[in-house]
Design a protein around this motif. Structure first.
Motif, PDB file in Angstrom:
ATOM      1  N   GLY A   1       0.809  -1.224   0.000  1.00  0.00           N
ATOM      2  CA  GLY A   1       0.000   0.000   0.000  1.00  0.00           C
ATOM      3  C   GLY A   1       0.834   1.261   0.000  1.00  0.00           C
ATOM      4  O   GLY A   1       0.367   2.321   0.432  1.00  0.00           O
ATOM      5  N   ASP A   2       2.089   1.176  -0.463  1.00  0.00           N
ATOM      6  CA  ASP A   2       2.913   2.381  -0.533  1.00  0.00           C
ATOM      7  C   ASP A   2       2.649   3.115  -1.853  1.00  0.00           C
ATOM      8  O   ASP A   2       2.027   2.581  -2.759  1.00  0.00           O
ATOM      9  CB  ASP A   2       4.396   2.018  -0.405  1.00  0.00           C
ATOM     10  N   ASP A   3       3.162   4.326  -1.936  1.00  0.00           N
ATOM     11  CA  ASP A   3       2.841   5.168  -3.087  1.00  0.00           C
ATOM     12  C   ASP A   3       3.657   4.800  -4.317  1.00  0.00           C
ATOM     13  O   ASP A   3       4.837   4.449  -4.219  1.00  0.00           O
ATOM     14  CB  ASP A   3       3.094   6.632  -2.736  1.00  0.00           C
ATOM     15  N   CYS A   4       3.004   4.897  -5.456  1.00  0.00           N
ATOM     16  CA  CYS A   4       3.685   4.612  -6.718  1.00  0.00           C
ATOM     17  C   CYS A   4       3.068   5.496  -7.795  1.00  0.00           C
ATOM     18  O   CYS A   4       1.851   5.430  -8.030  1.00  0.00           O
ATOM     19  CB  CYS A   4       3.527   3.132  -7.062  1.00  0.00           C
ATOM     20  N   LEU A   5       3.889   6.307  -8.411  1.00  0.00           N
ATOM     21  CA  LEU A   5       3.412   7.146  -9.514  1.00  0.00           C
ATOM     22  C   LEU A   5       3.331   6.316 -10.783  1.00  0.00           C
ATOM     23  O   LEU A   5       3.946   5.254 -10.879  1.00  0.00           O
ATOM     24  CB  LEU A   5       4.374   8.324  -9.718  1.00  0.00           C
ATOM     25  N   ALA A   6       2.578   6.810 -11.749  1.00  0.00           N
ATOM     26  CA  ALA A   6       2.393   6.048 -12.989  1.00  0.00           C
ATOM     27  C   ALA A   6       2.478   6.989 -14.175  1.00  0.00           C
ATOM     28  O   ALA A   6       1.826   8.034 -14.187  1.00  0.00           O
ATOM     29  CB  ALA A   6       1.029   5.361 -12.956  1.00  0.00           C
ATOM     30  N   TRP A   7       3.288   6.620 -15.140  1.00  0.00           N
ATOM     31  CA  TRP A   7       3.385   7.390 -16.378  1.00  0.00           C
ATOM     32  C   TRP A   7       3.004   6.483 -17.543  1.00  0.00           C
ATOM     33  O   TRP A   7       3.290   5.294 -17.546  1.00  0.00           O
ATOM     34  CB  TRP A   7       4.823   7.871 -16.625  1.00  0.00           C
ATOM     35  N   GLY A   8       2.397   7.085 -18.546  1.00  0.00           N
ATOM     36  CA  GLY A   8       2.082   6.345 -19.764  1.00  0.00           C
ATOM     37  C   GLY A   8       0.626   5.955 -19.839  1.00  0.00           C
ATOM     38  O   GLY A   8      -0.086   5.908 -18.825  1.00  0.00           O
ATOM     39  N   ALA A   9       0.179   5.668 -21.049  1.00  0.00           N
ATOM     40  CA  ALA A   9      -1.220   5.289 -21.269  1.00  0.00           C
ATOM     41  C   ALA A   9      -1.548   4.028 -20.492  1.00  0.00           C
ATOM     42  O   ALA A   9      -0.753   3.090 -20.460  1.00  0.00           O
ATOM     43  CB  ALA A   9      -1.447   5.053 -22.761  1.00  0.00           C
ATOM     44  N   SER A  10      -2.702   4.032 -19.850  1.00  0.00           N
ATOM     45  CA  SER A  10      -3.256   2.913 -19.071  1.00  0.00           C
ATOM     46  C   SER A  10      -2.556   2.694 -17.728  1.00  0.00           C
ATOM     47  O   SER A  10      -2.955   1.821 -16.969  1.00  0.00           O
ATOM     48  CB  SER A  10      -3.241   1.592 -19.849  1.00  0.00           C
ATOM     49  N   ALA A  11      -1.495   3.451 -17.462  1.00  0.00           N
ATOM     50  CA  ALA A  11      -0.759   3.223 -16.218  1.00  0.00           C
ATOM     51  C   ALA A  11      -1.583   3.690 -15.020  1.00  0.00           C
ATOM     52  O   ALA A  11      -2.220   4.738 -15.063  1.00  0.00           O
ATOM     53  CB  ALA A  11       0.570   3.979 -16.256  1.00  0.00           C
ATOM     54  N   CYS A  12      -1.568   2.891 -13.964  1.00  0.00           N
ATOM     55  CA  CYS A  12      -2.312   3.232 -12.755  1.00  0.00           C
ATOM     56  C   CYS A  12      -1.342   3.438 -11.598  1.00  0.00           C
ATOM     57  O   CYS A  12      -0.413   2.649 -11.410  1.00  0.00           O
ATOM     58  CB  CYS A  12      -3.284   2.118 -12.384  1.00  0.00           C
ATOM     59  N   GLY A  13      -1.563   4.490 -10.840  1.00  0.00           N
ATOM     60  CA  GLY A  13      -0.710   4.784  -9.699  1.00  0.00           C
ATOM     61  C   GLY A  13      -1.541   4.891  -8.435  1.00  0.00           C
ATOM     62  O   GLY A  13      -2.781   4.895  -8.466  1.00  0.00           O
ATOM     63  N   TYR A  14      -0.825   4.970  -7.333  1.00  0.00           N
ATOM     64  CA  TYR A  14      -1.481   5.142  -6.030  1.00  0.00           C
ATOM     65  C   TYR A  14      -0.702   6.233  -5.323  1.00  0.00           C
ATOM     66  O   TYR A  14       0.519   6.142  -5.159  1.00  0.00           O
ATOM     67  CB  TYR A  14      -1.412   3.821  -5.257  1.00  0.00           C
ATOM     68  N   TYR A  15      -1.412   7.286  -4.956  1.00  0.00           N
ATOM     69  CA  TYR A  15      -0.668   8.426  -4.432  1.00  0.00           C
ATOM     70  C   TYR A  15      -1.470   9.135  -3.359  1.00  0.00           C
ATOM     71  O   TYR A  15      -2.602   9.575  -3.603  1.00  0.00           O
ATOM     72  CB  TYR A  15      -0.344   9.390  -5.583  1.00  0.00           C
ATOM     73  N   GLN A  16      -0.895   9.207  -2.173  1.00  0.00           N
ATOM     74  CA  GLN A  16      -1.495   9.913  -1.046  1.00  0.00           C
ATOM     75  C   GLN A  16      -2.957   9.515  -0.826  1.00  0.00           C
ATOM     76  O   GLN A  16      -3.835  10.358  -0.702  1.00  0.00           O
ATOM     77  CB  GLN A  16      -1.342  11.415  -1.240  1.00  0.00           C
TER      78      GLN A  16
END
Ligand code: SF4
Length: 371
Positions: free
Chosen positions: A254-269
């Protein structure tokens, strides 16, 4: 979401959608490779990077190039995407690699980039299974190709393996897995083949092994992999000591991960966000600078956390859950927890709740009871 500075570990996922051909079982956002489209997309990624840097970006502990086929990026493009990023001195930087691309010059070029972990789409060591999965490489080439990577200096290599193919048996699964376990890999991800009803492989759904047969394959796969010296640390993932995927652990913990690019999913704050799975829409959000579009509500964070945490062998820590969400995990769940305990599907030591061995193959339905 505007304030990007934080103290917790932070990862970055970069999606590269290009593939040389499409595999019938694939569920990821992919596009047929073309030099022109790939160059245009690369410029968008650079633009997304620049916008992210302008907002402020704290130290990255992991970067993961996934796809698609990220190994279609040139070494120069990989280095350019990573340059200027605040990478931790021990950052884990993973690139997914299509085995068909591995040559000596590929390995040597890649070694000149900051990439220090490779994830190979091996999938099987039986040619008939590779053909079925529409993979272009052949089993006999794999040991030599892995050796080329080792000789170039890569010492942290993971291999993907797929089991549960139509008409497969426990014996055929073992013969596809065993040679893979003999490769000098530090990590193995073992996935159950899932065929979507709208995919070209849909007619083969009727040929898939029964649930009982698949469970037998799973537990035999797990046994062989553990006997080969890999420790299971997640339902589908096994590693030699100290070689767990730090990037994937960010997701599962459950730590934060940014996402770049089409379809990419991130989890942030506390928010999960996804970029559109469409190149034109992705270009629009990059141009607009709305890098965290398509957010899930904050309420979705708790089920996501439970789902991910219980996949890990270490399970869900009750004190950490309380610290994170200000809630007692047992509240409203104690009756279910007692039932699952009586059925032998979970273990509860007072601080950690984890799935029992018997629950591993049916993890989704067991975890669903606790959501
Ligand atoms: S190469 Fe990988 S990402 Fe591309 S279509 Fe095949 S499985 Fe999907």
């Amino acid at each position: 979401m505007e304030q990007d500075l934080q103290a917790r570990p932070l990862g970055l996922y970069i999606h590269i959608p290009w593939c040389l051909s499409h595999c019938g079982y694939c569920k990821f956002f992919t596009q047929a490779y073309s030099r022109k489209a790939s160059a245009d997309y690369f410029r968008l990624l650079i633009s997304e990077k620049e916008k992210q840097l302008q907002r402020g970006l704290c130290e990255l502990s992991t970067v993961y190039f996934g796809g698609g086929t990220p190994s279609l990026l040139s070494a120069q493009q990989i280095s350019e995407l990573l340059s200027g990023l605040p990478l931790a001195s021990n950052a884990e930087i993973t690139l997914e690699v299509n085995p068909i691309q591995i040559t000596q010059s590929f390995a040597n070029e890649l070694r000149r980039t900051p990439v220090n972990r490779l994830s190979l789409g091996l999938q099987s060591m039986r040619d008939e299974e590779l053909s079925y999965l529409q993979r272009k490489h052949r089993a006999a080439d794999i040991p030599f190709r892995v050796k080329l990577l080792q000789e170039a200096g890569f010492d942290n290599i993971s291999g993907d393996y797929i089991y549960g193919l139509p008409a497969s048996t426990t014996a055929s699964m073992c013969s596809a897995l065993q040679p893979l376990l003999e490769l000098p890999l530090q990590h193995i991800s073992c996935y159950l083949l899932e065929i979507a009803e709208d995919s070209v492989l849909a007619p083969d759904i009727a040929l898939l092994p029964s649930d009982d047969a698949l469970a037998e394959q799973y537990y035999q796969m797990r046994k062989l992999t553990i006997e080969a010296g890999f420790a299971q640390y997640e339902i589908s993932n096994f590693a030699r000591p100290g070689s767990e995927s730090r990037h994937n652990l960010l997701y599962w913990q459950g730590d934060d991960c940014l996402a770049w690019g089409a379809s990419a999913c991130g989890y942030y704050q506390g928010y999960r966000y996804c970029h559109p799975a469409d190149l034109a829409d992705y270009a629009r959000i990059v141009c607009s600078g709305d890098l965290y579009a398509l957010q899930d509500s904050e309420a979705a964070a708790i089920p996501d956390y439970i789902m991910m945490r219980l996949r890990l062998s270490q399970g869900l820590s009750l004190s950490e859950f309380y610290t994170r969400f200000g809630q007692d995990f047992r509240e409203g769940r104690q009756i279910k927890l007692d039932q699952l305990l009586r059925l032998g599907l979970i273990q509860d030591d007072g601080e950690n709740i984890r799935l029992s061995e018997a629950a591993l193959f049916i993890s989704n339905s067991v975890i669903a009871e606790l959501l």
